[in-house]
Structure formats: structure tokens, C-alpha cells
Enzyme design. Structure first.
Site, PDB file in Angstrom:
ATOM      1  N   LYS A  36       0.829  -1.217   0.000  1.00 38.84           N
ATOM      2  CA  LYS A  36       0.000   0.000   0.000  1.00 38.84           C
ATOM      3  C   LYS A  36       0.863   1.266   0.000  1.00 38.84           C
ATOM      4  CE  LYS A  36      -0.725   0.363   5.016  1.00 38.84           C
ATOM      5  NZ  LYS A  36       0.067   1.604   5.178  1.00 38.84           N
ATOM      6  N   THR A  37       1.957   1.270   0.758  1.00 37.42           N
ATOM      7  CA  THR A  37       2.827   2.453   0.776  1.00 37.42           C
ATOM      8  C   THR A  37       3.425   2.689  -0.607  1.00 37.42           C
ATOM      9  OG1 THR A  37       3.377   2.035   3.096  1.00 37.42           O
ATOM     10  CG2 THR A  37       4.813   3.539   1.897  1.00 37.42           C
ATOM     11  N   ASP A 226      -3.717   7.509   4.232  1.00 34.90           N
ATOM     12  CA  ASP A 226      -3.209   6.174   4.548  1.00 34.90           C
ATOM     13  C   ASP A 226      -3.938   5.647   5.786  1.00 34.90           C
ATOM     14  OD1 ASP A 226      -1.645   3.916   4.485  1.00 34.90           O
ATOM     15  OD2 ASP A 226       0.084   4.849   5.450  1.00 34.90           O
ATOM     16  N   GLU A 227      -4.033   4.326   5.918  1.00 33.76           N
ATOM     17  CA  GLU A 227      -4.649   3.676   7.087  1.00 33.76           C
ATOM     18  C   GLU A 227      -6.043   4.261   7.371  1.00 33.76           C
ATOM     19  OE1 GLU A 227      -3.275   1.134   8.163  1.00 33.76           O
ATOM     20  OE2 GLU A 227      -1.093   1.294   8.207  1.00 33.76           O
ATOM     21  N   GLN A 257      -7.659  -4.919   9.233  1.00 30.50           N
ATOM     22  CA  GLN A 257      -6.626  -4.509  10.185  1.00 30.50           C
ATOM     23  C   GLN A 257      -7.080  -3.329  11.049  1.00 30.50           C
ATOM     24  OE1 GLN A 257      -2.401  -4.814   8.733  1.00 30.50           O
ATOM     25  NE2 GLN A 257      -3.356  -5.036   6.728  1.00 30.50           N
ATOM     26  N   ARG A 610       2.186 -10.648  10.260  1.00 31.50           N
ATOM     27  CA  ARG A 610       3.511 -10.034  10.475  1.00 31.50           C
ATOM     28  C   ARG A 610       4.616 -11.034  10.173  1.00 31.50           C
ATOM     29  NH1 ARG A 610       1.952  -5.807   9.372  1.00 31.50           N
ATOM     30  NH2 ARG A 610       0.044  -6.968   8.995  1.00 31.50           N
TER      31      ARG A 610
END
Length: 747
Positions: A36-37, A226-227, A257, A610
Site C-alpha cells: 500500500k505504501t 493512509d490507514e 486490520q 507479520r
């Protein structure tokens, strides 16, 4: 898709679609590890490269300074490669930093001076206490942190004292409202804002001055967030109002998330995006570049049990990888031995460095047993987002009380707790007591009765000192002839320390109570394994060894430990998620029923994703709670992962009877009910510790103890439950243990 598209060789088809969908509303649903980044940074560069906007006409907001810095560095790098110059600072920052930048320019319109102060949590709490004092509200009866928490909750919802009455969906008691009103007046008088104000005041500025809002709407032709799943109501309003003119809003996030509802995040913001922006498009990033196929597919199978989500299927082209190992231990100590043993093996075999390994847990209190085992094995570790267990404030406070039982002349310990919990003994009084003690040549404790008689402070102050002196005497008297556990519990009760934390009723205070509970478990375990030799003095001696002698040098190569909440956004080749038990993870004290259970499941999904190469999920069949062993079923979340992705290292998985009852019940049980209704140990297929194995300990054997390390047995007494062994360790110290509880490992 045209072959001339910029970045075509650097992005996958879905990423490329998101980067080149420039105009209009866009929701990028980015699964874990899907880049995503990368999409945000390339999209920013592409907008400029296509001539759609100047660099300063794009607003990009995220949630952490680290993410903002990383994004800025990547974007500057991309622009350099494209030979596009930048002459002004880009608008790439957190929500709070963006708002500060706006308020610095316009806050004078709201009767503030431009150089306003920003209060952190500690400053805010001090001001709340000042307000309580002015309103004659007893901080002991009504803790300041409780008011602080309720005020912050109101601000995250955009609720001010003025509009509170108009918000029928937000309730606040009259006393808190009075404090809130005075707090706001004091903040204005101090020309300061707290963190929630930075967002709230910016919204108010836009409401009060539409022309200013319009100016920023004109400035920001493109907005990226973002997020987005972590935005609260005020952040949602800011984004919606700023994007109103051009409607070139791109939000990136993953509802799977969303794990921060307790700090105001509203998952409906991302779930309702298409409703809020009817002409918006949705691009799904479903290819995971981080983890092995087994880990990705297991995580996907787990999260499918949630209903509050958008349909997507996470996949990966990575290798299949090892299966996820599920390990059932008989206790939290066996769990820690297993985890640290696997880490030790992985390091010695050259598979992983310590930096590659991480341990995640649901609550900070769980770190204590793991820390003890890491120290015993000599593995370096760091704790992210928290203190090491024995360095936490509440533990050091109670240790200070216990130390004074044995050594009343310990001035450092006495000074630490003379006003903890708060009993009205201020800094000036303490300074006068210290001066009096120095002049008299005695300790602070010895000086107390003399200082009271000498009336070194006013009558009220002397009365409070006298009360404190009697408290220390009472604790010392009670401790004679009783156990360390009883003394500890007496300190908590007599001082009101635990009760005050309960009354605060904040996330922080509840975590501190968890740590106090875990400290009680440490004492109880010590008494179990040391039998008749256990005493408060010997316990404190061991704590001194744990907290002082075992300090290790700072090393870059160290095992990382953190809560699951902190793990979001990170990744490690080797991950252990411990404490996978019903009642602990997922927790059972749900206020919002199924919604809370789904957030717990999202937290498990975050933890699992993770892991890059290898993942362990561990649980203990019995765990100490306030010194008492409680039976625990394996987590429902383990049950929800298909067997094809799992490797069972010990025992089997038994379907959770409790979770069946939980799902069928309209009034869901709390944690204590779970503990009482759990099956006995025999209900599990796990082979538990056989007490007869204690007879296997023989003179001359080499053993390892979690605290003292490696030693040799030189004496064995008794058998069965009462068997004891004496062990001589490397420092020549001899310790006697009750074998049943000793956690001794034969080498």
C-alpha cells in the site's frame, strides 16, 4: 492497459490501476503485505508527472511520523528520478501535524495567540487535577485519569461542552461535564491545545470561516489518506470537507486490520466509502509479498469468519513454506521455555539472527515470564512500546513498599511512595522532611515521628505524615510471621493502590492492574517452588538479581517483544504469538458483543500476517491468575484455522465448548465466569506434567532453573508431591526447591 503507462515495470496490474486512477474518489483496499505504501508514493509522483498538480497541491496524511517520513523519502526519490524539482515542503504528514500547520496560520481568528502551546497527556492530566481541585472534587474518590479519558473520548467524537446537549447519541454525566467546561476555559487561558484539540479546532475553524475552508479546498487538488480504517469521526469530517470541491480523494486501508476502536477509530468510515462517495471506484490489492503461502492462506481463512469486511482473497506467489506450529504447553512457564528454546535453536543453527525474531502477546503483563526465560538462556531482547516488567512504575512502587518492610531506612524507597497513591503530601512537605532528617542525622522513616512532634509543617501536613507513618508501621507489623503473598496483597489493600487504579477505569490503569496481577503470580510461583525456604527477604533478593544483575548491554541484534497492537505495520521472519487462549486472546469482557470479538479476530489476523517465514501459535492449558492456577481452553482463533495449514507439536485441538456457549448466549460471560466454567485439565488431549516424573530427579543430575540458570543436584528428599531437591548453581549458591513447582529442566 497502455504500454506507455508510467511505472508499468515497477508495479503489479492492480497497483498500477490504483496509481493511474487519478481523478475522482478511489478506495484502495490493501490486504496485508500488498504494497500500500508503494501505491501511495507512486501515485503521488504520477499525479505530478502527468501535470495534474504541483507537488504542494497534494495532501497526503497518515498516522505516524515514521510512516510520513518514509513516504516523504520515497516520494522525493521518485521525483528526483523523474527530474521533477521541488521548491517547497510537501504536505506529507500525520493528521495532527497537518492541523498544526493550518492552525499556526489561522488560530488568531479563534482568540488564540499564534504561538499556542501543545499539551501532552501528562500536561493534560495536571490541568484536569487543577480543575478537580477548583471544583472541590476529591481526586481519590473520582480519579483524574477517568475524567481525562472521558474528555478525550468526547473530543474524538467531535463533542464539545457547547454541543453536548445536541448530541443525543453521546452521554456524559453532569460532574464530567462540569470538569470538561472548566478544563476548556483553563486551556484557553493557557493559550494551549491538547492533541485532540488539534483536530477538533481545525474542524471548528473550517465551520466558523467557510472562506478558509474554501482556500484549502482550492489548494489541495488531490488528497490521499493512509490507514483509512483507523480514522475517527473528526478525521473523517476533515477529509470529507477538504475533498468536497475536487473530490479527488484516494483512501488506502484494510478493514481487516482495524484494531483501534478503543482509541476512537471507526471501521464504518472505510466500510461506507462507496455510500459516502457514490461515484467512487474500488481497487483491491490482494497479492501479499511478505509471507509464505501457508501463513497467507491461514490468515485469510481466519478473517473470513468476520462479517464487518469487504470480500477479498489474499494470495501470494511466494513459496508454500512451513506449516504454522501450534504448541500447547501445560503452563505459562513451559510455554516460555518452549518459545525461548526454539529461538535459541534457530539462532545457534544459523537459521535466524535475534533481530529476525519477535514475540507478540495480548497484554504487557505476559512479558514477565518470557523475560525471565530469555534472561536465563542469555538471549538479548528489547521491548517495544513498553518498559521491561520489573521497571514498570506500578511494580517499582509496590517493591518500594515491600523493601521498607525489611529496611525502613531505605530513603529512596520511602521517598518514592510517600505520596503514592496520592495522600496529600506535597513536594514542599517532603523537602522539609528531608532537611529535618539531614539535620538530625537519621533516615526519613526515623525522622517522621520527630518531625511531626516538631511541627515542621502546618497541622494538616503533620496529620498526613502521621497517617503515612502509621501505614508503614501497620504493614511491617502485618508482615511478621506471614507469607510474601499475604504481605503483598495487604499492601495493595491497605494503601488503596489497586482500588485507585480500578476507579480510574482507563485502558492504562487496567493494564497496570494486569501487571500487578502478574507480579502476584511471580510471588506465588516463587513460594511454590521454594517451599519452606520462601520468605519476603529471599523473594526480594531474587528480584534484585532479576532487575539489576541481569542488565545486559544494548545490542542491535536482539529478540523483539511487543503487544499485538504495536506489531501493526511491522514484519519479522520468525514470529511467536503467545497466550492463544480463550479469555486471554480473545478476551471475554466484551461490551459490544460480536463487534468486539471481530476486532479481536482482526488483531489475530494482524499478528499472523507479520510473520514472513515461520509462525508459532502457543497456548498454556493452565495459567496463574492472582496466584491461582486456572484452566484455559485453546483460542477459538486456532480452531478457526484449517488443519491443512497447521502442525501440532503437542496435544490436539479440542473444540471450544466455551466458545459454543459464548456464541449462543445473549448475555456473554465475563472473564471470571470463563475461568470458573473452564473444563478440568483432564478434558484436554494434551499430556500434562506427570507428578511421578518428579521421582526421576537424581543426585548428580545437571538441571536448568529459569532464574538461577544451570546447576547440579546434590541432595534429593522425599517423593511424589513432597519431593524436594537441593541444587548447587555456578555461583556456588545452594537452593532448595519443591520439585512439583520448581520448573527444573533436566539437561
Amino acid at each position: 492497459m497502455s504500454e506507455e503507462l508510467l511505472f508499468q515495470n515497477e508495479l503489479n496490474p492492480r497497483q498500477l490501476a490504483a496509481v493511474h486512477k487519478i481523478e475522482g474518489p478511489l478506495l484502495v483496499v490493501a490486504g496485508a503485505g500488498s504494497g500500500k505504501t508503494r501505491v501511495l508514493t507512486y501515485r503521488f509522483a504520477n499525479i505530478i508527472a502527468q501535470g495534474m498538480a504541483q507537488p504542494t497541491e497534494i495532501l497526503c496524511v497518515t498516522f505516524t511520523n515514521k510512516a510520513a517520513r518514509e513516504m516523504s523519502e520515497r516520494i522525493y526519490g521518485l521525483l528526483d528520478n523523474l527530474e521533477i524539482p521541488t521548491h517547497e515542503p510537501l504536505w506529507i504528514s500525520t493528521f495532527h501535524s497537518t492541523c498544526v500547520r493550518i492552525l499556526r496560520e489561522h488560530i488568531h481568528l479563534m482568540d488564540y495567540q499564534p504561538f499556542f502551546g501543545i499539551y501532552d497527556s501528562s500536561d493534560q492530566l495536571s490541568l484536569v487535577k487543577k480543575c478537580l481541585n477548583a471544583l472541590n472534587i476529591n481526586d481519590k474518590t473520582y480519579p483524574a485519569k477517568g475524567f481525562q479519558s472521558r474528555i478525550n473520548s468526547a473530543k474524538m467524537e467531535g463533542v464539545t461542552p457547547d454541543n453536548l446537549e445536541r448530541r443525543s447519541d453521546f452521554l456524559m454525566d453532569d460532574q464530567t461535564l462540569d470538569v470538561y467546561k472548566m478544563y476548556e476555559l483553563e486551556m484557553k487561558r493557557a493559550n494551549s491545545l491538547d492533541f485532540a484539540d488539534l483536530l477538533l479546532k481545525t474542524n471548528e475553524l473550517f465551520d466558523m470561516y467557510p472562506a478558509i475552508l474554501e482556500a484549502y479546498q482550492d489548494r489541495f487538488k488531490f488528497i490521499m489518506v493512509d490507514e483509512y480504517q483507523d480514522t475517527n469521526h473528526v478525521q473523517y469530517k476533515l477529509v470529507k470537507s477538504l475533498s468536497e470541491k475536487y473530490k479527488n480523494l484516494c483512501v488506502v486501508g484494510d478493514e481487516d486490520q482495524s484494531i483501534y476502536s478503543w482509541r476512537g477509530a471507526d471501521i464504518t468510515n472505510i466500510l461506507s466509502f462507496e455510500k459516502d462517495f457514490p461515484k467512487g471506484e474500488v481497487v483491491k490489492l490482494e497479492e501479499n509479498y511478505r509471507s509464505t503461502r501457508n501463513i497467507v492462506e491461514a490468515a485469510s481463512a481466519l478473517i473470513k469468519n468476520n462479517t464487518q469486511r469487504k470480500e477479498k482473497v489474499l494470495f501470494t506467489s511466494n513459496e508454500e513454506g512451513e506449516k504454522i506450529t501450534v504448541h500447547g504447553a501445560s503452563s505459562e512457564y513451559d510455554e516460555a521455555r518452549f518459545v525461548v528454546g526454539k529461538m535459541d535453536d534457530a539462532y545457534k543453527s544459523g537459521q535466524f539472527d535475534y533481530n529476525d525474531m519477535a514475540i507478540f502477546y495480548r497484554t504487557n503483563a505476559q512479558s514477565r515470564v518470557l523475560e525471565d526465560e530469555l534472561r536465563t538462556r542469555g538471549l538479548p531482547y528489547r521491548i517495544v512500546g513498553g518498559l521491561k516488567f520489573y521497571e514498570r512504575r506500578e511494580i517499582k512502587d509496590i517493591l518500594a513498599y515491600l523493601k521498607l518492610v525489611l529496611n525502613p531506612t531505605d530513603d529512596v524507597s520511602l521517598k518514592r511512595i510517600i505520596n503514592v497513591p496520592a495522600r496529600g503530601i506535597g513536594k514542599t512537605t517532603v523537602e522539609k522532611l528531608e532537611a529535618f532528617a539531614a539535620e538530625s542525622g537519621v533516615s526519613l522513616f526515623e525522622a517522621l515521628p520527630k518531625a511531626i512532634n516538631a511541627k515542621i509543617v502546618h497541622a494538616g501536613g503533620c496529620k498526613k505524615l502521621a497517617g503515612f507513618y502509621r501505614l508503614l508501621q501497620d504493614i511491617a507489623e502485618f508482615s511478621k510471621g506471614t507469607t510474601a503473598t499475604d504481605t503483598y496483597l495487604y499492601v495493595l489493600d491497605k494503601t488503596g493502590y489497586a482500588q485507585k487504579l480500578k476507579e480510574e477505569n482507563t485502558t492504562e490503569s487496567m493494564a497496570r492492574i494486569d501487571n500487578l496481577e502478574e507480579f502476584n503470580n511471580a510471588i506465588a510461583q516463587f513460594e511454590s517452588e521454594r517451599g519452606d525456604e520462601a520468605s519476603l527477604q529471599s523473594f526480594l533478593e531474587e528480584m534484585a538479581l532479576v532487575s539489576d544483575v541481569d542488565k545486559m548491554e544494548e545490542s542491535e541484534d536482539a529478540v523483539t517483544m511487543m503487544t499485538l497492537h504495536i506489531s501493526k505495520g511491522l514484519e519479522y521472519p520468525l514470529v511467536f504469538i503467545v497466550g492463544m487462549e480463550n479469555g486471554l486472546f480473545p478476551v471475554m469482557s466484551f461490551d459490544n458483543g460480536e463487534d468486539d470479538l471481530e476486532e479481536e479476530r482482526r488483531l489475530a489476523y494482524v499478528g499472523i500476517t507479520r510473520a514472513r517465514k515461520k509462525l508459532y501459535l502457543t497456548h498454556a492449558h493452565h495459567r496463574r491468575v492472582w496466584g491461582q492456577e486456572k484452566s484455559h481452553e485453546p483460542s477459538k482463533f486456532i480452531e478457526e484455522i484449517p488443519d491443512e495449514y497447521l502442525e501440532q507439536k503437542s496435544g490436539g485441538r479440542k473444540k471450544s465448548k466455551f466458545m459454543d456457549r459464548y456464541a449462543q448466549s445473549s448475555s456473554r460471560p465475563k472473564y471470571d465466569e470463563f475461568n470458573q466454567s473452564s473444563p478440568s485439565f483432564e478434558d484436554f488431549s494434551q499430556d500434562f506434567y506427570d507428578e511421578n516424573e518428579a521421582d526421576g530427579f537424581q543426585k548428580g543430575m545437571t538441571v536448568r532453573h529459569p532464574t538461577f540458570g544451570v546447576g547440579n543436584i546434590f541432595k534429593v528428599e522425599g517423593s511424589g508431591d513432597n519431593q524436594k531437591v537441593s541444587v548447587q548453581f555456578g555461583d556456588r549458591a545452594v537452593k532448595k526447591f519443591v520439585v512439583k513447582y520448581a520448573r527444573l529442566e533436566i539437561l
